[in-house]
Enzyme design. Structure first.
Site, short mmCIF file in Angstrom:
data_model
loop_
_atom_site.label_atom_id
_atom_site.label_comp_id
_atom_site.label_asym_id
_atom_site.label_seq_id
_atom_site.Cartn_x
_atom_site.Cartn_y
_atom_site.Cartn_z
N CYS A 8 15.26 -3.95 -4.27
CA CYS A 8 16.12 -5.11 -4.19
C CYS A 8 17.54 -4.62 -3.94
O CYS A 8 17.78 -3.42 -3.86
CB CYS A 8 16.05 -5.90 -5.48
N ARG A 33 16.90 -6.41 4.27
CA ARG A 33 15.97 -5.51 3.61
C ARG A 33 14.78 -6.27 3.07
O ARG A 33 13.84 -5.68 2.58
CB ARG A 33 16.67 -4.81 2.46
N TRP A 78 13.31 -9.23 -4.64
CA TRP A 78 12.09 -9.35 -3.84
C TRP A 78 10.91 -9.38 -4.80
O TRP A 78 10.72 -8.46 -5.58
CB TRP A 78 11.97 -8.14 -2.92
N ASN A 104 17.38 -2.95 -10.21
CA ASN A 104 16.33 -2.56 -9.27
C ASN A 104 15.44 -1.56 -9.98
O ASN A 104 15.96 -0.69 -10.68
CB ASN A 104 16.92 -1.86 -8.05
N GLY A 105 14.15 -1.62 -9.73
CA GLY A 105 13.26 -0.64 -10.35
C GLY A 105 12.21 -1.36 -11.18
O GLY A 105 11.92 -2.53 -10.95
N GLU A 487 1.20 5.23 15.11
CA GLU A 487 2.47 4.54 14.92
C GLU A 487 2.47 3.19 15.65
O GLU A 487 2.98 2.19 15.13
CB GLU A 487 3.63 5.44 15.39
N LYS A 491 3.08 -0.36 13.70
CA LYS A 491 4.19 -1.28 14.00
C LYS A 491 3.63 -2.67 14.27
O LYS A 491 4.16 -3.66 13.80
CB LYS A 491 4.97 -0.76 15.20
N GLU A 494 2.37 -4.30 10.98
CA GLU A 494 3.45 -4.63 10.04
C GLU A 494 4.10 -5.97 10.32
O GLU A 494 4.43 -6.70 9.40
CB GLU A 494 4.57 -3.58 10.15
N HIS A 510 -18.30 7.99 18.50
CA HIS A 510 -19.02 8.33 17.28
C HIS A 510 -19.07 7.17 16.29
O HIS A 510 -19.35 7.38 15.12
CB HIS A 510 -18.38 9.56 16.62
N LYS A 608 12.24 -2.51 2.74
CA LYS A 608 12.73 -1.35 3.47
C LYS A 608 12.45 -0.02 2.76
O LYS A 608 12.03 0.93 3.38
CB LYS A 608 14.22 -1.52 3.71
C1 F6R Z 1 7.17 1.55 9.10
C2 F6R Z 1 7.89 1.75 7.89
C3 F6R Z 1 7.25 2.49 6.73
C4 F6R Z 1 8.16 3.66 6.41
C5 F6R Z 1 7.70 4.35 5.13
C6 F6R Z 1 8.57 5.56 4.79
O1 F6R Z 1 7.88 0.80 10.04
O2 F6R Z 1 9.00 1.34 7.85
O3 F6R Z 1 5.95 2.91 6.95
O4 F6R Z 1 8.14 4.53 7.50
O5 F6R Z 1 7.72 3.44 4.06
O6 F6R Z 1 9.90 5.20 4.60
P1 F6R Z 1 11.05 6.29 4.61
O7 F6R Z 1 11.11 6.86 5.98
O8 F6R Z 1 12.29 5.57 4.22
O9 F6R Z 1 10.64 7.34 3.61
#
Ligand code: F6R
Length: 613
Positions: A8, A33, A78, A104-105, A487, A491, A494, A510, A608
């Protein structure tokens, strides 16, 4: 707090100005975020708190006319467990209404603390664990705010980034960090606190990063830091090397952040390369590695650790290191690594890769390696973040602030960073100067080539619209192309919420070939390399089963009679092609999500930084 452990946002102010406007402005800067409610507390002649489910805008609308106070704290929350309502939003206040906290936490022993408080006659009004902080501080009999906060923290097990104001101590805020980022920003006769630089960068770039286990007293004129045993520490504020204008989006302000960040890549890649290429000797200079050539030569193995997309780029990086430096290298999900009692070898170079530098699984993996005497480098975007501070050396990404939840430009710069590392590692070994120069030319060509890919946006939008019709699809690639496929699928999943599964093209036959049909498209990564023919042969097998195809490839690749939507990407050196092949997949995911009407910057269930396991 939120029970999921997503990050958060916290912001706080103390100084000569009215706090409310500064706090809500700071919260708005943390909006992207991901959050579902927000609140502020200001301390004037009395403590006033307003909190609202919904957007920061809704909070601003709900503020009363008289909401005066020159010290205050704010929060974006959040939640995915427990409703996102006004009551559960932060700040939380003590029963006597004199203490307000934002957090936060996660409080691991919240249930037993809530029980104890209830037995002591306290009425808990929210479903959150954060509320216990407010009551514990309120009930503490210590005679100063610092000791009251320490009193409360000593009863709490868990993680926190915490900010506290108290009506009996109107000249200060007390903040604390343990596992969740917290910075103190130094202004001119005023002070800020925040969970993220983005919230304060318009006002100051002189900041102190608290360490885990540290607290700070913040007054209008300065701050002092101390540990939980009340002994003082020497954490000081430093000027951070960021360009505040990087946080402004100018004319693109109304576009989703993910889109602006995709468009920024030609310049963010340039920043990652700046000052790091040595054309004369065909190598890279990474000043922060803290390893001399002899130490670099002594490395027998490279192990890359990261989570999610960072892990996939780590896999690309491992491939690069093996190819260029001929050192065995692999990548592993940091979240799994430390749970299998890993063998830590003294001649292995461990590399932790993370945009935020705060991902708890990656940080804990770093700590585990260090505990066992291993050497760890960081490949990190956020300067001064927990991982950046925990490692022995590293490479900053210089991607600039990445606000959208779905990562794009930071991933691209991770790849660039791994290319530089592989180049430097290769050049102290057997990579020839000619090959070094070839790769440098390739790296220098990236910004222009990315520019070119971005120009094909309208074609990619059409491709995305077609894919968005499918409930489920495959992304396939081989060797260098496989992490690209992973990747790409990530994307798309997500932000469009469509099911996308990444597979090695060679493994399709396979098993999963059984799923291919008219309604299950495949996005295939087919670079022009030694595997092109085999890749194309596999695509024919898909086509024979009427599977619709999108092929991300190079202009000289001949797909023959294949019925496919083609996406051409400019050709670079084979080692550097993967990153260019990833760029159109970002735009495809973006446009698929947009076509489906989703809020691209705030994907459901995601935030984020993931700062709890
Ligand atoms: C994908 C994404 C997540 C981050 C992952 C690691 O778009 O955002 O899969 O890549 O949570 O985050 P960081 O790079 O901040 O350690």
């Amino acid at each position: 707090m939120d029970w999921t452990g997503h990050m958060c946002g916290i912001v706080g102010y103390i100084g000569p100005q009215q706090a409310a406007g500064l706090l809500t402005e700071g919260l708005a800067r943390l909006e992207h975020r991901g959050y579902d409610s927000a609140g502020v507390a200001v301390l004037g002649s009395r403590l006033q708190v307003v909190k609202k489910a919904g957007r920061v805008r809704d909070l601003v609308d709900a503020l009363p006319k008289r909401f005066a106070g020159k010290v205050g704290i704010g929060h974006t929350r959040w939640a995915t467990h427990g409703p996102a309502n006004d009551t559960n939003a932060h700040p939380h206040v003590s029963a006597d209404g004199r203490v307000a906290v934002v957090h936060n936490g996660i409080v691991d022993n919240a249930a037993s603390l809530r029980e104890r408080l209830t037995e002591a006659g306290v009425e808990l009004v929210s479903d959150t664990d954060t509320e216990v902080f407010a009551h514990l501080i309120g009930l503490s009999t210590a005679d100063n705010l610092e000791a009251k906060v320490v009193d409360a923290l000593s009863q709490v097990e868990g993680t926190w980034g915490l900010a506290v104001v108290h009506a009996d101590f109107p000249d200060r805020m007390v903040v604390a960090r343990n596992g969740s980022p917290l910075i103190v920003g130094v202004g001119d006769g005023e002070m800020y606190v925040a969970s993220d630089l983005a919230a304060v960068v318009r006002h100051t770039t002189t900041v102190a990063h608290l360490d885990d286990g540290e607290l700070a007293t913040v007054t209008a004129t300065g701050f002092t830091t101390f540990r939980q045993d009340l002994t003082t520490t020497t954490t000081t504020a430093r000027e951070v090397d960021v360009d505040p204008s990087a946080y402004e989006y100018g004319e693109l302000a109304d576009e989703p952040r993910m889109f602006t960040e995709i468009l920024e890549q030609p310049s963010s890649v340039e920043r990652a390369l700046r000052g790091r290429l040595d054309e004369r000797f065909g190598t890279a200079h990474l000043g922060g590695l803290n390893l001399d050539p002899r130490e670099l030569r002594a490395i027998r193995r490279v192990k890359i650790l990261g989570c999610g997309s960072a892990y996939y780029v780590g896999q690309m990086g491992a491939g690069l290191i093996e190819e260029l430096a001929r050192v065995p290298a692999d990548a592993e999900a940091a979240s799994e690594f430390r749970y299998r009692n890993p063998i830590i070898e003294p001649d292995t170079l461990y590399v932790a890769v993370s945009q935020s530098g705060e991902t708890i699984d990656t940080l804990l993996a770093v700590q585990e390696i260090k505990r066992k005497g291993g050497r760890v480098l960081g490949v990190v975007n956020v300067v001064g973040s927990a991982i950046a501070r925990a490692v022995d050396g590293g490479i900053y990404l210089h991607a600039g602030p990445e606000i959208a939840v779905a990562s794009t430009k930071a991933l691209t710069n991770m790849y660039v960073a791994f290319s530089l590392l592989a180049l430097q590692l290769g050049r102290v070994r057997d990579l020839s100067i000619a090959d070094g120069k070839r790769l440098i030319a390739g790296l220098q060509a990236l910004p222009t080539q990315i520019e070119e890919i971005l120009k094909s946006e309208s074609h990619l939008e059409e491709v995305a619209a077609r894919l968005a019709e499918a409930e489920s699809m495959f992304f396939v690639g081989r060797v260098r192309g496989y992490p690209v496929a992973r990747e790409g699928a990530q994307k798309l999943k997500e932000i469009s919420y469509r099911h996308a599964e990444a597979y090695q093209t060679s493994e399709l036959k396979h098993g999963p070939l059984a799923l291919i049909s008219e309604s299950v498209p495949t996005v295939a990564i087919v670079p022009q390399d030694e595997l092109t023919d085999r890749n194309v042969a596999a695509l024919h097998e898909i086509s024979a089963r009427r599977g619709p195809l999108v092929v991300v490839t190079h202009p000289d690749v001949d797909l023959g009679e294949l019925d496919a939507l083609r996406v051409d990407v400019p050709k670079n050196e084979v080692e550097l092609d993967p990153i260019l092949l990833t760029i159109p997949l970002q735009l495809i995911a973006f446009h698929a999500a947009k076509a489906l009407g989703h809020d691209v910057d705030k994907p459901r269930n995601l935030a984020k930084s993931v700062t709890v396991e």
